[in-house]
Structures are given as structure tokens and as C-alpha cells.
Design an enzyme around this catalytic site. Structure first.
Site, PDB file in Angstrom:
ATOM      1  CG  ASP A 100      48.149  34.131  37.320  1.00 21.12           C
ATOM      2  OD1 ASP A 100      48.899  34.251  36.868  1.00 21.12           O
ATOM      3  OD2 ASP A 100      47.939  33.363  38.312  1.00 21.12           O
ATOM      4  CG  PHE A 136      46.085  37.889  53.231  1.00 20.38           C
ATOM      5  CD1 PHE A 136      45.298  38.924  53.764  1.00 20.38           C
ATOM      6  CD2 PHE A 136      45.390  36.962  53.708  1.00 20.38           C
ATOM      7  CE1 PHE A 136      44.160  38.614  54.444  1.00 20.38           C
ATOM      8  CE2 PHE A 136      44.367  35.928  53.681  1.00 20.38           C
ATOM      9  CZ  PHE A 136      44.293  37.278  54.646  1.00 20.38           C
ATOM     10  CE1 TYR A 162      44.253  46.343  44.305  1.00 18.02           C
ATOM     11  CE2 TYR A 162      43.824  47.728  46.744  1.00 18.02           C
ATOM     12  CZ  TYR A 162      44.257  46.300  45.602  1.00 18.02           C
ATOM     13  OH  TYR A 162      44.631  45.141  46.235  1.00 18.02           O
ATOM     14  CG  ASP A 185      44.818  40.192  29.942  1.00 19.37           C
ATOM     15  OD1 ASP A 185      44.181  40.281  30.857  1.00 19.37           O
ATOM     16  OD2 ASP A 185      44.797  40.521  29.160  1.00 19.37           O
TER      17      ASP A 185
HETATM   18  N1  NAD Z   1      47.975  40.176  49.229  1.00 19.82           N
HETATM   19  C1  NAD Z   1      47.583  41.225  49.882  1.00 19.82           C
HETATM   20  O1  NAD Z   1      47.766  41.611  50.905  1.00 19.82           O
HETATM   21  C2  NAD Z   1      46.153  41.816  49.155  1.00 19.82           C
HETATM   22  C3  NAD Z   1      44.875  42.259  50.266  1.00 19.82           C
HETATM   23  C4  NAD Z   1      43.994  42.661  49.556  1.00 19.82           C
HETATM   24  C5  NAD Z   1      43.211  42.159  48.137  1.00 19.82           C
HETATM   25  N2  NAD Z   1      44.525  41.459  47.337  1.00 19.82           N
HETATM   26  C6  NAD Z   1      43.897  41.093  45.965  1.00 19.82           C
HETATM   27  O2  NAD Z   1      43.592  39.970  45.685  1.00 19.82           O
HETATM   28  C7  NAD Z   1      43.845  40.190  44.312  1.00 19.82           C
HETATM   29  C8  NAD Z   1      45.406  37.882  44.540  1.00 19.82           C
HETATM   30  O3  NAD Z   1      46.713  39.157  45.232  1.00 19.82           O
HETATM   31  P1  NAD Z   1      47.590  38.602  45.730  1.00 19.82           P
HETATM   32  O4  NAD Z   1      48.472  38.991  47.118  1.00 19.82           O
HETATM   33  O5  NAD Z   1      47.661  36.870  45.363  1.00 19.82           O
HETATM   34  O6  NAD Z   1      48.667  39.318  44.154  1.00 19.82           O
HETATM   35  P2  NAD Z   1      49.670  37.822  43.859  1.00 19.82           P
HETATM   36  O7  NAD Z   1      50.336  38.958  42.549  1.00 19.82           O
HETATM   37  O8  NAD Z   1      50.909  37.295  44.171  1.00 19.82           O
HETATM   38  O9  NAD Z   1      48.949  36.837  42.635  1.00 19.82           O
HETATM   39  C9  NAD Z   1      48.115  37.652  41.150  1.00 19.82           C
HETATM   40  C10 NAD Z   1      48.211  37.073  40.292  1.00 19.82           C
HETATM   41  O10 NAD Z   1      47.684  37.139  38.862  1.00 19.82           O
HETATM   42  C11 NAD Z   1      47.731  37.019  37.603  1.00 19.82           C
HETATM   43  N3  NAD Z   1      47.700  38.137  37.090  1.00 19.82           N
HETATM   44  C12 NAD Z   1      48.216  39.447  37.059  1.00 19.82           C
HETATM   45  N4  NAD Z   1      47.597  40.218  35.747  1.00 19.82           N
HETATM   46  C13 NAD Z   1      46.750  39.248  35.376  1.00 19.82           C
HETATM   47  C14 NAD Z   1      46.075  39.231  34.004  1.00 19.82           C
HETATM   48  N5  NAD Z   1      45.556  40.359  33.462  1.00 19.82           N
HETATM   49  N6  NAD Z   1      45.062  38.001  34.392  1.00 19.82           N
HETATM   50  C15 NAD Z   1      45.214  36.947  34.750  1.00 19.82           C
HETATM   51  N7  NAD Z   1      46.183  36.943  35.505  1.00 19.82           N
HETATM   52  C16 NAD Z   1      47.074  37.610  36.193  1.00 19.82           C
HETATM   53  C17 NAD Z   1      49.798  37.445  38.039  1.00 19.82           C
HETATM   54  O11 NAD Z   1      50.291  36.133  37.424  1.00 19.82           O
HETATM   55  C18 NAD Z   1      49.543  36.329  39.195  1.00 19.82           C
HETATM   56  O12 NAD Z   1      50.027  34.846  39.311  1.00 19.82           O
HETATM   57  C19 NAD Z   1      44.617  40.960  43.565  1.00 19.82           C
HETATM   58  O13 NAD Z   1      43.262  42.097  43.303  1.00 19.82           O
HETATM   59  C20 NAD Z   1      45.048  41.555  45.172  1.00 19.82           C
HETATM   60  O14 NAD Z   1      44.496  43.340  44.980  1.00 19.82           O
HETATM   61  C21 NAD Z   1      45.376  41.036  47.960  1.00 19.82           C
END
Ligand code: NAD
Length: 253
Positions: A36, A192, A159, A57
Site C-alpha cells: 500500500d 461498503f 471509474y 504503488d
Molecule cells: N468501499 C466501497 O463502498 C466500495 C464499493 C465498490 C468498490 N470499492 C472498491 O474497493 C477498493 C477498496 O475500497 P476501500 O473502500 O477499501 O478504499 P480505501 O480508500 O479505504 O482503501 C484503498 C487503499 O488503497 C491505497 N492506495 C491508493 N492508491 C494506491 C496505489 N496506487 N497503489 C497501492 N495502494 C494504493 C490507499 O492508501 C488505501 O489504503 C477500491 O478499488 C474501490 O473502488 C469500494
């Protein structure tokens, strides 16, 4: 596939869905690498659980290779989960002033949310291919899309395009990797509630919760993590995108 004793890399493992996955896989006996960009959170997980954190990254070849190398050093890499997020631009394709949506922002969103997933998947698969199979299986790759891949809302075009790409890669990746005994499954979450939202979470819950048919609430990250564990353990799940959304279908707005 046996989780216990396997090595696992969780890209985005310091985020909401990622942290829950790290905790679940760790509890099931995997040796987990958190890959991360969130150093504080990653190091805190390292301290608390004894997992490894590697600043990564997802879009960078060397970074992802380093995270995978760390996982391989701990044991056979059999699990790769990608839950990373990042910047995404929004806006209507043509705004009220008649201006088209920004091209550079679209490219950035695709880079983070689609190219990053491709990068992790290809490098994890290559690492899994190097190891001996166990009962014909070398490993499993879990990606994260979104229900926006199917019903993107107004203003979500970049997105939705990226997440649609993740959905589209799933079956073909599973087919490509089948001779190697590597499975590929994608989870498409609805909405979520994760700790990352902080206080804004209450507002989100108030907005989204009543729109979910049942259960009438947002999803919780341990529910996502439980599905990851099931995907790892169920060898017959492959090439599929699983919606995890309480039957929610996004309305246009
Ligand atoms: N939470 C939701 O409701 C939801 C719904 C549908 C899809 N998603 C997808 O699930 C995934 C995770 O969502 P989340 O809610 O846990 O998000 P979050 O923002 O809590 O976590 C994302 C993590 O990715 C890390 N990150 C950012 N850029 C990065 C990179 N270039 N390389 C590596 N790490 C990187 C961030 O530091 C963070 O820890 C995402 O792809 C999001 O689109 C989430």
C-alpha cells in the site's frame, strides 16, 4: 486451496476492504504482505499482527515486484488480492457549461483503477507460475471491481470504465492462467462502510442504507473479507465476477 501456510499479498491492504482482508487471511494462517502507499496504517498493521508492510504503488512494476518478492520469501505465494483505490475524477461527460470531461483525469483514473489491477495480476501470476502446484493448483487472484461496472451513476464515467475493465479481464485472465492452475475471481462490491470514511460514514449510511433491498444497510468490510476467504478455499470458483451488494442496483443518480 489451503490458506494456512500460504503467502498472500494484499495490494491496498491498509485500506478499508484491504485491512479486513489482511486480518482475515492472517487469522486463517497466511503469511501476509500489505502492499500500500499508506505508510502509517501499513506499519501499524505490521506492528499489531506481525505481517509485513511494503510501500507499493500498484501501477509501478518495481514496487509490485518488490512486494511479491517479500511475500515469496515468506512462503509459496498462492494468494493475491487487489483492493487498492486512489484518485478518480468525476463529472458529466459534458458539463453545464458545455465543457467535455477532462482527458488527463480519465487517463489517471484508468491508470490507477484498471492498469494497476492488470499490473498486480500479471506479476502475481508470473510469481505463482514459478512455484510447484499443490493438487494441481498454484494459486488464486482476487480483484475488486464495483457494481458501478454495470450501472455507473451520472458523473462516474471514468471509474465505471475502469471497473468495467476489471470485470472484462476476469474471464480472459482465468482462461489464460488455467494451464498454470491459477484461478481469477473478481468481487464487485455495492456500497461498503469502511473506517476510511470517518465521520462522513454516518451520512453515507443514511443515504445508501435505505436503498439496499436487504440487508437495509451498507456492507461491512469483514463481509468482503469473508468472501475473499471463501474464494480462496473454493477451488471451483473461477473466471467469475461476484456481486456483493445486498441486491442494490445503483440508480442513475
Ligand atoms: N468501499 C466501497 O463502498 C466500495 C464499493 C465498490 C468498490 N470499492 C472498491 O474497493 C477498493 C477498496 O475500497 P476501500 O473502500 O477499501 O478504499 P480505501 O480508500 O479505504 O482503501 C484503498 C487503499 O488503497 C491505497 N492506495 C491508493 N492508491 C494506491 C496505489 N496506487 N497503489 C497501492 N495502494 C494504493 C490507499 O492508501 C488505501 O489504503 C477500491 O478499488 C474501490 O473502488 C469500494
Amino acid at each position: 486451496m489451503q490458506i494456512s501456510g500460504s503467502s498472500a499479498v494484499v495490494v491496498g491492504g491498509a485500506g478499508g476492504l484491504g485491512e479486513a482482508t489482511v486480518r482475515r487471511l492472517h487469522a486463517a494462517g497466511a503469511k501476509v504482505v500489505v502492499a500500500d502507499l499508506a505508510d502509517d496504517k501499513g506499519k501499524a498493521l505490521e506492528q499489531e499482527l506481525g505481517v509485513r508492510y511494503v510501500r507499493t504503488d500498484a501501477t509501478d512494476e518495481g514496487d509490485v515486484q518488490a512486494a511479491i518478492a517479500e511475500a515469496e520469501a515468506a512462503g509459496p505465494l498462492r494468494i493475491s488480492v487487489d483492493t487498492h483505490g486512489g484518485p478518480a475524477i468525476g463529472g458529466r461527460l459534458v458539463n453545464k457549461n458545455g465543457e467535455p470531461l477532462d482527458l488527463a483525469g480519465f487517463r489517471t483514473t484508468i491508470d490507477v483503477y484498471l492498469t494497476g489491477v492488470f499490473n498486480v495480476m500479471r506479476l502475481a501470476a508470473a510469481a505463482m507460475a514459478r512455484q510447484e502446484p499443490a493438487d494441481g493448483d498454484r494459486g488464486v487472484i482476487v480483484n475488486t471491481a464495483s457494481i458501478a461496472a454495470y450501472e455507473g451513476q451520472v458523473g462516474q464515467l471514468p471509474y465505471a470504465a475502469a471497473k468495467g475493465g476489471v470485470v472484462g479481464m476476469t474471464l480472459v485472465a482465468a482462461r489464460d492462467l488455467s494451464p498454470l492452475g491459477i484461478r481469477v475471481v473478481t468481487i464487485a462490491p455495492g456500497t461498503f462502510l469502511t473506517p476510511a470514511y470517518g465521520k462522513a460514514g454516518d451520512q453515507l449510511e443514511a443515504h445508501w442504507g435505505p436503498q439496499v433491498p436487504h440487508p437495509r444497510r451498507m456492507g461491512r468490510s469483514p463481509e468482503y473479507a469473508a468472501l475473499v476467504q471463501h474464494i480462496c478455499e473454493n477451488d471451483y470458483l473461477n473466471g467469475e465476477v461476484i456481486r456483493l451488494d445486498g441486491a442494490l442496483r445503483f440508480p442513475p443518480k
